[in-house]
Write a protein that holds these residues in place. Structure first.
Motif, short mmCIF file in Angstrom:
data_model
loop_
_atom_site.label_atom_id
_atom_site.label_comp_id
_atom_site.label_asym_id
_atom_site.label_seq_id
_atom_site.Cartn_x
_atom_site.Cartn_y
_atom_site.Cartn_z
N PRO A 183 -73.89 55.73 52.26
CA PRO A 183 -74.54 56.46 51.17
C PRO A 183 -75.96 55.95 50.94
N ALA A 184 -76.76 56.78 50.29
CA ALA A 184 -78.16 56.42 50.02
C ALA A 184 -78.27 55.16 49.16
N ASN A 185 -77.27 54.92 48.32
CA ASN A 185 -77.30 53.74 47.45
C ASN A 185 -76.57 52.55 48.05
N PHE A 186 -76.49 52.47 49.37
CA PHE A 186 -75.85 51.31 50.01
C PHE A 186 -76.49 50.04 49.45
N PRO A 187 -75.67 49.07 49.01
CA PRO A 187 -76.21 47.98 48.18
C PRO A 187 -76.89 46.82 48.92
N PHE A 188 -76.96 46.87 50.25
CA PHE A 188 -77.51 45.73 50.98
C PHE A 188 -78.55 46.18 52.01
N PRO A 189 -79.49 45.29 52.35
CA PRO A 189 -80.39 45.58 53.47
C PRO A 189 -79.65 45.42 54.80
N ILE A 190 -80.13 46.11 55.82
CA ILE A 190 -79.51 46.06 57.15
C ILE A 190 -80.59 45.77 58.19
N ILE A 191 -80.33 44.84 59.07
CA ILE A 191 -81.20 44.58 60.22
C ILE A 191 -80.54 45.18 61.45
N LEU A 192 -81.27 46.04 62.17
CA LEU A 192 -80.76 46.70 63.36
C LEU A 192 -81.44 46.13 64.60
N LEU A 193 -80.65 45.73 65.58
CA LEU A 193 -81.18 45.17 66.82
C LEU A 193 -80.63 45.98 67.99
N GLN A 194 -81.50 46.79 68.60
CA GLN A 194 -81.12 47.65 69.71
C GLN A 194 -82.03 47.32 70.89
N HIS A 195 -81.44 46.96 72.03
CA HIS A 195 -82.25 46.74 73.23
C HIS A 195 -82.94 48.04 73.62
N MET A 196 -84.27 48.05 73.49
CA MET A 196 -85.01 49.29 73.68
C MET A 196 -86.48 48.96 73.86
N PRO A 197 -87.20 49.68 74.74
CA PRO A 197 -88.63 49.39 74.95
C PRO A 197 -89.48 49.74 73.73
N ALA A 198 -90.68 49.18 73.68
CA ALA A 198 -91.56 49.32 72.52
C ALA A 198 -91.93 50.77 72.24
N THR A 199 -92.06 51.59 73.28
CA THR A 199 -92.45 52.99 73.07
C THR A 199 -91.32 53.83 72.51
N PHE A 200 -90.09 53.30 72.52
CA PHE A 200 -88.94 54.08 72.07
C PHE A 200 -88.57 53.84 70.61
N THR A 201 -88.76 52.61 70.12
CA THR A 201 -88.22 52.28 68.80
C THR A 201 -88.85 53.08 67.65
N PRO A 202 -90.15 53.43 67.66
CA PRO A 202 -90.65 54.26 66.56
C PRO A 202 -89.94 55.61 66.49
N GLN A 221 -94.34 43.51 60.22
CA GLN A 221 -94.60 42.12 59.83
C GLN A 221 -94.54 41.96 58.31
N ASN A 222 -93.78 40.98 57.84
CA ASN A 222 -93.65 40.61 56.43
C ASN A 222 -92.95 41.66 55.58
N ASP A 223 -92.19 42.56 56.20
CA ASP A 223 -91.40 43.52 55.42
C ASP A 223 -90.42 42.78 54.51
N PRO A 224 -90.46 43.01 53.18
CA PRO A 224 -89.44 42.43 52.31
C PRO A 224 -88.14 43.22 52.48
N LEU A 225 -87.01 42.53 52.45
CA LEU A 225 -85.73 43.22 52.60
C LEU A 225 -85.31 43.84 51.28
N ARG A 226 -84.98 45.14 51.33
CA ARG A 226 -84.58 45.87 50.14
C ARG A 226 -83.23 46.52 50.36
N PRO A 227 -82.39 46.60 49.33
CA PRO A 227 -81.08 47.26 49.47
C PRO A 227 -81.24 48.72 49.91
N GLY A 228 -80.30 49.18 50.71
CA GLY A 228 -80.31 50.58 51.12
C GLY A 228 -81.35 50.92 52.18
N VAL A 229 -81.98 49.91 52.78
CA VAL A 229 -82.96 50.12 53.82
C VAL A 229 -82.50 49.41 55.09
#
Length: 346
Positions: A183-202, A221-229
């Motif tokens: 849901p949009a109000n998911f209460p925690f930040p999420i870090i996603l790690l996908q093996h993928m070249p630089a031109t693909f991730t955007p 760089q320096n992104d603060p972690l926010r819930p639901g992101v």
């Protein structure tokens, strides 16, 4: 037993070049080739290859259309050979959605600095897909279907403050499946790690963001972690967690060029283990190899919760198998179960 390969490309020169490379490997044999997507579909039914290498742009029927038809008629592992450009990235992601297993650059120079290593990596990937993967039938994943038969598994009792998800081959579709359930109000930040070249991730971050209720962005760089992101690690970079509990932020670092993976799941988990391991849920999804296992072991030793995807729902049961065999998985779950349990976290 020799792996049978079908080559699909509208360039006769490229077909000949690829045939020479593949046939030089004693494990592999090119049994046929096709110059367009329609011919490819016919050749798959006629020759029953173990793996198909597929171009994207072709006359009559392009690679994406061919993959869809192949997955409907005779599901076969398909390796997309694409240009590593923004347009190539979007088309390749469409092909993965259509059922393709994996992708490699059409310019073999992008695989490795010397020709011999590049050819070896290509042949190794073809052989691996033939022997370790199961093709996905064409599906358009927006929301995971309800499965009433799935047993209800209690959510974690530990206090979770951060979710880290690592994946490789099969990951784009798997992440789509899991994240689209949140849901949009998911209460925690999420870090996603996908093996993928630089031109693909955007393009991948943009695609996920359009398909999910939570916000998904490529980490900066320096992104603060926010819930639901959810923050997708940029290709070609290492993503590190910095700060302290309650004031977490991300550092994007090139890391050594000799690193096998950029981003590397183990590298990110090492940084998380120094700050908030016991408050982190680590999830390892489909992928070849064992990236994430070493980092998950360190996290587990410091009180982290570890989930691994099950074999049945994995495109490649490599990375989650390594975690399961290490005996550190608190739960082994299907993609649908992972999404449901994440939604239940509070």
């Amino acid at each position: 037993m020799t792996v049978k390969v079908l080559i699909v490309d509208d360039s006769a020169f490229f077909r000949r070049r690829l045939t020479e490379i593949i046939n030089a490997d004693p494990r592999l044999e090119v049994i046929a080739s096709a110059a367009d997507g329609l011919e490819a579909v016919e050749q798959v039914s006629r020759y029953r290859p173990d793996v198909v290498t597929m171009d994207l742009e072709m006359p009559l029927l392009d690679g994406i259309g061919a993959v869809k038809k192949i997955m409907r008629r005779r599901p076969t592992p398909v390796l997309m050979l694409s240009t590593w450009t923004t347009d190539g990235a979007k088309a390749t992601l469409d092909a993965l959605d259509a059922g393709a297993m994996d992708f490699l650059p059409k310019r073999f120079e992008d695989l490795a600095q010397d020709k011999a290593s590049a050819r070896q990596k290509l042949c190794d990937r073809i052989n691996f897909l033939a022997t370790h993967s199961k093709p996905n039938k064409h599906t358009s994943i927006v929301k995971a279907p309800e499965q009433p038969a799935t047993p209800v598994i209690p959510a974690e009792k530990k206090k979770i403050e951060l979710v880290v998800i690592g994946t490789s081959t099969g990951g784009p579709v798997a992440l789509q499946n899991v994240l689209s359930q949140l849901p949009a109000n998911f209460p925690f930040p999420i870090i996603l790690l996908q093996h993928m070249p630089a031109t693909f991730t955007p393009s991948f971050a943009e695609r996920l963001n359009s398909q999910c209720d939570i916000q998904i962005k490529e980490a900066q760089q320096n992104d603060p972690l926010r819930p639901g992101v959810a923050y997708l690690a940029p290709g070609g970079q290492q993503l590190l967690l910095k700060g302290r509990r309650g004031q977490l932020y991300l550092q994007v670092d090139p890391g050594p060029e000799t690193a096998t993976y950029r981003p590397c799941i183990d590298v990110t988990l090492e940084s998380v283990s120094q700050i908030c391991p016991a408050q982190t849920l680590t999830i390892i999804l489909t992928g070849m190899g064992a990236d994430g296992c070493e980092g998950a072991i360190k996290m587990h030793q410091k009180g982290a919760t570890i989930w691994a995807q099950d074999q049945q729902s994995s495109t490649i049961y490599g990375m989650p198998m390594a975690v399961a065999k290490a005996g550190i998985a608190d739960k082994i779950l299907s993609l649908t179960e992972i999404g449901k349990l994440l939604t239940a976290l509070k």
